[in-house]
Design a protein around this motif. Structure first.
Motif, mmCIF file in Angstrom:
data_model
loop_
_atom_site.group_PDB
_atom_site.id
_atom_site.type_symbol
_atom_site.label_atom_id
_atom_site.label_comp_id
_atom_site.label_asym_id
_atom_site.label_seq_id
_atom_site.Cartn_x
_atom_site.Cartn_y
_atom_site.Cartn_z
ATOM 1 N N SER A 127 0.838 -1.197 0.000
ATOM 2 C CA SER A 127 0.000 0.000 0.000
ATOM 3 C C SER A 127 0.878 1.254 0.000
ATOM 4 C CB SER A 127 -0.977 0.035 1.180
ATOM 5 O OG SER A 127 -0.341 0.451 2.378
ATOM 6 N N ASP A 134 -9.391 -3.185 4.458
ATOM 7 C CA ASP A 134 -10.791 -3.618 4.472
ATOM 8 C C ASP A 134 -11.708 -2.623 5.173
ATOM 9 O OD1 ASP A 134 -9.625 -4.184 6.950
ATOM 10 O OD2 ASP A 134 -10.899 -5.924 7.308
ATOM 11 N N TYR A 165 -0.863 -7.524 2.613
ATOM 12 C CA TYR A 165 -1.889 -6.676 3.212
ATOM 13 C C TYR A 165 -1.361 -6.011 4.482
ATOM 14 C CZ TYR A 165 -4.699 -9.765 0.263
ATOM 15 O OH TYR A 165 -5.195 -10.490 -0.785
ATOM 16 N N SER A 170 -7.581 -8.381 5.199
ATOM 17 C CA SER A 170 -8.155 -8.312 3.861
ATOM 18 C C SER A 170 -9.615 -8.746 3.948
ATOM 19 C CB SER A 170 -7.384 -9.194 2.875
ATOM 20 O OG SER A 170 -7.595 -10.572 3.141
ATOM 21 N N VAL A 174 -11.294 -6.651 -0.914
ATOM 22 C CA VAL A 174 -9.897 -6.241 -1.001
ATOM 23 C C VAL A 174 -9.106 -7.189 -1.892
ATOM 24 C CG1 VAL A 174 -7.754 -5.952 0.309
ATOM 25 C CG2 VAL A 174 -9.901 -5.019 1.207
ATOM 26 N N ARG A 175 -9.301 -8.491 -1.696
ATOM 27 C CA ARG A 175 -8.562 -9.460 -2.498
ATOM 28 C C ARG A 175 -8.906 -9.343 -3.980
ATOM 29 N NH1 ARG A 175 -9.781 -12.332 2.246
ATOM 30 N NH2 ARG A 175 -11.599 -13.384 1.332
ATOM 31 N N SER A 186 -0.735 -12.357 -3.289
ATOM 32 C CA SER A 186 -0.622 -11.513 -2.103
ATOM 33 C C SER A 186 -0.582 -12.369 -0.850
ATOM 34 C CB SER A 186 -1.774 -10.502 -2.032
ATOM 35 O OG SER A 186 -3.014 -11.146 -2.141
ATOM 36 N N ALA A 188 -1.054 -12.708 3.433
ATOM 37 C CA ALA A 188 -1.694 -12.270 4.668
ATOM 38 C C ALA A 188 -0.725 -12.541 5.817
ATOM 39 C CB ALA A 188 -3.006 -13.020 4.850
#
Length: 258
Positions: A127, A134, A165, A170, A174-175, A186, A188
């Protein structure tokens, strides 16, 4: 999953900061036990249809946020062993033209990020400003993903294909958006082993902390007693998830009335 590597971390990063000597010991253990570190792109490619076989005893070494100690203390150790890794950067925390000034400790600059990339570190997105993805509306979510991707491409000359994330949070929305933004996989947190069945957009990792001793680290990388190690974390996460869902419902209700 690592964050900072530092001898004297700040209060905000202390719990998730690993001492340089501990990191060196942990990497030496991986080498001694015959593990083969690979990057996130390599793992995801192997698990997709038609992908090649995984190397012997595969392991991911990942770093979140972009703390300066990853270059100062981590890079020499990784280079010594020839280990691949993945660094997920929050682009608004990296020192330089895009710095928002919100980094939690001493942060990398872009020259240091390039130095890590030159030594087998895949650079992924985390990000731009490190929000709980989320919990933000669609336009803010798209901004966080595309701005992060744009800056990394501009600074490194290649678009990132992996994402992690922030905070590990997430949702299905978001995913889906991460996928539509062009990231191929991605990560987690989850404090569990990564498995093919998790799919490429919810791969789990285990947290390495300042309190993680070498015996516990060995158990984690061998996949032993992970549930017991993180039982308290899982209980707290479930409780906090209920609080966060309630906050999200309340925010949606407020937005609908505006």
């Amino acid at each position: 999953m690592y964050h900072s590597i530092a001898r004297s971390p700040g209060d905000a990063t202390r719990a998730l900061s690993v001492a340089p000597e501990a990191f060196a010991e942990q990497m030496a253990l991986l080498a001694d036990r015959g593990f083969t570190p690979l990057n996130t792109r390599g793992l995801a490619a192997s698990w997709r249809p038609g992908g090649g076989p995984l190397p012997e005893r595969p392991v991911l070494i990942t770093f979140d946020d972009g703390y300066e100690g990853v270059h100062r203390h981590g890079l020499p150790v990784l280079a010594q062993h020839g280990f691949a890794s993945t660094l997920f950067v929050s682009t608004g925390w990296i020192k330089g033209a895009y710095d928002t000034g919100r980094g939690l400790d001493a942060m990398l600059d872009w020259d240091q990020v390039r130095g890590l990339a030159a030594e087998q570190a895949e650079i992924g997105g985390h990000s731009h400003t490190h929000p709980q993805l989320d919990q933000i509306p669609d336009d803010a979510l798209w901004f966080e993903l595309l701005r992060c991707k744009e800056i990394i491409a501009e600074e490194l000359g290649a678009r990132p294909v992996s994402f992690a994330y922030p905070y590990g949070y997430s949702s299905r929305r978001v995913r889906r958006t991460v996928r539509e933004a062009g990231f191929a996989q991605s990560l987690a947190v989850g404090n569990g082993l990564a498995r093919r069945r998790q799919g490429p957009y919810a791969l789990r990792r285990v947290t390495v902390r300042r309190t993680t001793g070498i015996e516990e680290f060995e158990r984690l990388v061998e996949g032993r007693a992970i549930a017991r190690n993180f039982a308290r974390d899982h209980a707290l996460t479930k409780g906090y998830a209920m609080v966060r869902r309630a906050r999200q419902v309340r925010r949606k209700a407020i937005r609908s009335r505006v």
